[in-house]
Design a protein around this motif. Structure first.
Motif, PDB file in Angstrom:
ATOM      1  N   ILE A  20      33.896  28.527  40.198  1.00 45.80           N
ATOM      2  CA  ILE A  20      34.988  29.470  40.492  1.00 45.80           C
ATOM      3  C   ILE A  20      35.308  30.271  39.234  1.00 45.80           C
ATOM      4  O   ILE A  20      35.480  29.714  38.154  1.00 45.80           O
ATOM      5  CB  ILE A  20      36.246  28.717  40.959  1.00 45.80           C
ATOM      6  CG1 ILE A  20      35.921  27.789  42.144  1.00 45.80           C
ATOM      7  CG2 ILE A  20      37.361  29.693  41.309  1.00 45.80           C
ATOM      8  CD1 ILE A  20      35.411  28.487  43.359  1.00 45.80           C
ATOM      9  N   ALA A  21      35.386  31.585  39.369  1.00 44.45           N
ATOM     10  CA  ALA A  21      35.775  32.447  38.248  1.00 44.45           C
ATOM     11  C   ALA A  21      37.293  32.402  38.091  1.00 44.45           C
ATOM     12  O   ALA A  21      38.033  32.689  39.029  1.00 44.45           O
ATOM     13  CB  ALA A  21      35.315  33.878  38.500  1.00 44.45           C
ATOM     14  N   TYR A  25      37.008  38.341  38.118  1.00 39.05           N
ATOM     15  CA  TYR A  25      35.991  38.170  39.150  1.00 39.05           C
ATOM     16  C   TYR A  25      35.428  39.518  39.594  1.00 39.05           C
ATOM     17  O   TYR A  25      36.172  40.457  39.862  1.00 39.05           O
ATOM     18  CB  TYR A  25      36.569  37.442  40.366  1.00 39.05           C
ATOM     19  CG  TYR A  25      35.537  37.215  41.444  1.00 39.05           C
ATOM     20  CD1 TYR A  25      34.509  36.301  41.245  1.00 39.05           C
ATOM     21  CD2 TYR A  25      35.560  37.943  42.632  1.00 39.05           C
ATOM     22  CE1 TYR A  25      33.537  36.095  42.221  1.00 39.05           C
ATOM     23  CE2 TYR A  25      34.603  37.739  43.613  1.00 39.05           C
ATOM     24  CZ  TYR A  25      33.591  36.817  43.388  1.00 39.05           C
ATOM     25  OH  TYR A  25      32.620  36.624  44.338  1.00 39.05           O
ATOM     26  N   ASN A  26      34.107  39.601  39.672  1.00 42.97           N
ATOM     27  CA  ASN A  26      33.426  40.795  40.170  1.00 42.97           C
ATOM     28  C   ASN A  26      33.009  40.552  41.618  1.00 42.97           C
ATOM     29  O   ASN A  26      32.077  39.775  41.873  1.00 42.97           O
ATOM     30  CB  ASN A  26      32.194  41.113  39.311  1.00 42.97           C
ATOM     31  CG  ASN A  26      32.573  41.545  37.910  1.00 42.97           C
ATOM     32  OD1 ASN A  26      33.466  42.371  37.733  1.00 42.97           O
ATOM     33  ND2 ASN A  26      31.918  40.987  36.913  1.00 42.97           N
ATOM     34  N   ALA A  27      33.698  41.186  42.529  1.00 43.32           N
ATOM     35  CA  ALA A  27      33.426  40.979  43.953  1.00 43.32           C
ATOM     36  C   ALA A  27      32.018  41.433  44.312  1.00 43.32           C
ATOM     37  O   ALA A  27      31.506  42.423  43.773  1.00 43.32           O
ATOM     38  CB  ALA A  27      34.453  41.727  44.792  1.00 43.32           C
ATOM     39  N   LYS A  28      31.387  40.718  45.235  1.00 42.46           N
ATOM     40  CA  LYS A  28      29.994  40.973  45.613  1.00 42.46           C
ATOM     41  C   LYS A  28      29.853  41.949  46.768  1.00 42.46           C
ATOM     42  O   LYS A  28      28.754  42.453  47.031  1.00 42.46           O
ATOM     43  CB  LYS A  28      29.320  39.647  45.991  1.00 42.46           C
ATOM     44  CG  LYS A  28      29.260  38.640  44.855  1.00 42.46           C
ATOM     45  CD  LYS A  28      28.654  37.323  45.336  1.00 42.46           C
ATOM     46  CE  LYS A  28      28.614  36.294  44.216  1.00 42.46           C
ATOM     47  NZ  LYS A  28      28.066  35.001  44.684  1.00 42.46           N
ATOM     48  N   PRO A  62      41.700  39.679  43.743  1.00 39.89           N
ATOM     49  CA  PRO A  62      40.417  39.061  43.369  1.00 39.89           C
ATOM     50  C   PRO A  62      40.231  37.649  43.925  1.00 39.89           C
ATOM     51  O   PRO A  62      39.126  37.280  44.327  1.00 39.89           O
ATOM     52  CB  PRO A  62      40.460  39.050  41.834  1.00 39.89           C
ATOM     53  CG  PRO A  62      41.361  40.180  41.474  1.00 39.89           C
ATOM     54  CD  PRO A  62      42.397  40.237  42.561  1.00 39.89           C
ATOM     55  N   GLN A  63      41.319  36.861  43.960  1.00 43.29           N
ATOM     56  CA  GLN A  63      41.202  35.493  44.466  1.00 43.29           C
ATOM     57  C   GLN A  63      40.806  35.495  45.949  1.00 43.29           C
ATOM     58  O   GLN A  63      40.050  34.638  46.398  1.00 43.29           O
ATOM     59  CB  GLN A  63      42.520  34.731  44.291  1.00 43.29           C
ATOM     60  CG  GLN A  63      42.987  34.603  42.849  1.00 43.29           C
ATOM     61  CD  GLN A  63      43.956  35.690  42.451  1.00 43.29           C
ATOM     62  OE1 GLN A  63      43.740  36.878  42.730  1.00 43.29           O
ATOM     63  NE2 GLN A  63      45.043  35.308  41.786  1.00 43.29           N
ATOM     64  N   GLN A  66      37.108  36.691  46.166  1.00 41.66           N
ATOM     65  CA  GLN A  66      36.225  35.603  45.757  1.00 41.66           C
ATOM     66  C   GLN A  66      36.099  34.568  46.880  1.00 41.66           C
ATOM     67  O   GLN A  66      34.999  34.066  47.161  1.00 41.66           O
ATOM     68  CB  GLN A  66      36.746  34.934  44.477  1.00 41.66           C
ATOM     69  CG  GLN A  66      35.834  33.844  43.962  1.00 41.66           C
ATOM     70  CD  GLN A  66      36.197  33.331  42.575  1.00 41.66           C
ATOM     71  OE1 GLN A  66      35.430  32.605  41.944  1.00 41.66           O
ATOM     72  NE2 GLN A  66      37.357  33.692  42.060  1.00 41.66           N
ATOM     73  N   ASP A  69      33.691  35.889  49.442  1.00 45.55           N
ATOM     74  CA  ASP A  69      32.303  35.770  48.985  1.00 45.55           C
ATOM     75  C   ASP A  69      31.816  34.326  49.080  1.00 45.55           C
ATOM     76  O   ASP A  69      30.678  34.060  49.472  1.00 45.55           O
ATOM     77  CB  ASP A  69      32.176  36.276  47.545  1.00 45.55           C
ATOM     78  CG  ASP A  69      32.385  37.784  47.417  1.00 45.55           C
ATOM     79  OD1 ASP A  69      32.282  38.494  48.445  1.00 45.55           O
ATOM     80  OD2 ASP A  69      32.652  38.248  46.292  1.00 45.55           O
ATOM     81  N   ILE A  70      32.678  33.384  48.728  1.00 44.61           N
ATOM     82  CA  ILE A  70      32.338  31.963  48.855  1.00 44.61           C
ATOM     83  C   ILE A  70      32.043  31.619  50.313  1.00 44.61           C
ATOM     84  O   ILE A  70      31.033  30.983  50.631  1.00 44.61           O
ATOM     85  CB  ILE A  70      33.487  31.082  48.324  1.00 44.61           C
ATOM     86  CG1 ILE A  70      33.586  31.186  46.800  1.00 44.61           C
ATOM     87  CG2 ILE A  70      33.300  29.619  48.746  1.00 44.61           C
ATOM     88  CD1 ILE A  70      34.857  30.568  46.224  1.00 44.61           C
TER      89      ILE A  70
END
Length: 254
Positions: A20-21, A25-28, A62-63, A66, A69-70
């Protein structure tokens, strides 16, 4: 209802959540307009399984990205995840939460009047239809909601127009045990220490479909989304565990 400690964990066979960043965090994913709404889209194009995520009132944090993306990439099954911007670029500012001043309380009330869970829930089936037209390869759908979005999940799941096979509520607002009586799809509810434990217990008891109801007793309302302090190692650990629970349940029911 389970209040299992973190060290119990969950089957590693279902998921492999990456580190976990904590910040930066750089979103994908990417942003697309779908159903008239700016939408964050992440995940593989070679899947038949889609997830509509209803973010909390703070929008594209960002959370939250992330977490999307997870969810999209960390399970044995892969998913296409869509987060529509129901607030059209005007989320509630996190720096004014909880609303302390009279002015902030007034603005908070106005925000909820404009963006009621009932209004959004009524729009979700049409939004799913619009997304499905753009992504016809997706045949099965789940819905995941945070806080305010958790109530949206309950409302959509009880609607005769419900297009979803699975529902997931993370630290949901306005938990109503009466909603649970009408929910007929498999459902996850992950509660924080801030939800009313009696309401969560009654909600759990009223569910009749497959379910996973669990309280994370030392986490705040919002720990899997915008309010997650991922620089705190305990929060980061429980954030990860929350997504592991979600992925395991999805692997079993979608």
């Amino acid at each position: 209802m389970s209040t299992a400690p973190a060290q119990q964990g969950h089957s590693k066979a279902c998921c492999n959540v990456p580190p976990i960043a904590s910040k930066g965090y750089n979103a994908k994913g990417k942003y697309e307009e779908l159903g008239g709404l700016n939408t964050y889209v992440t995940g593989t194009s070679s899947t038949s399984k889609g997830i509509i995520t209803i973010f909390d009132i703070f929008g594209f944090y960002p959370q939250t990205l992330q977490g999307a993306d997870i969810t999209a990439e960390s399970g044995d099954a892969k998913y296409k995840v869509f987060i529509p911007d129901w607030f059209k670029g005007a989320p509630y500012p996190l720096e004014h939460f909880p609303p302390a001043s009279e002015e902030d309380q007034k603005k908070f009330g106005e925000f909820f009047q404009k963006n009621s869970p009932q209004g959004v829930a009524a729009s979700v089936p049409a939004y799913v239809k619009a997304v499905a037209e753009k992504y016809p390869e997706i045949k099965e759908w789940a819905i995941l909601g945070f806080c305010w979005g958790g109530k949206v999940v309950s409302l959509v799941a009880t609607s005769p127009e419900n297009p979803f096979k699975v529902g997931i509520e993370a630290h949901p607002a306005m938990v109503d045990p009466e909603d649970a009586k009408k929910i007929k799809i498999p459902l996850v509810l992950l509660a924080s220490k801030d939800e009313d434990p009696e309401d969560v217990k009654k909600f759990d008891a009223n569910l009749t479909a497959p379910k996973h109801v669990e309280t994370f007793p030392d986490q705040i309302h919002g720990w899997m989304a915008a309010r997650a302090d991922l620089e705190d190692e305990r929060v980061k650990s429980e954030y990860k565990r929350g997504y592991e629970v979600v992925l395991k349940f999805l692997s079993e029911h979608l």
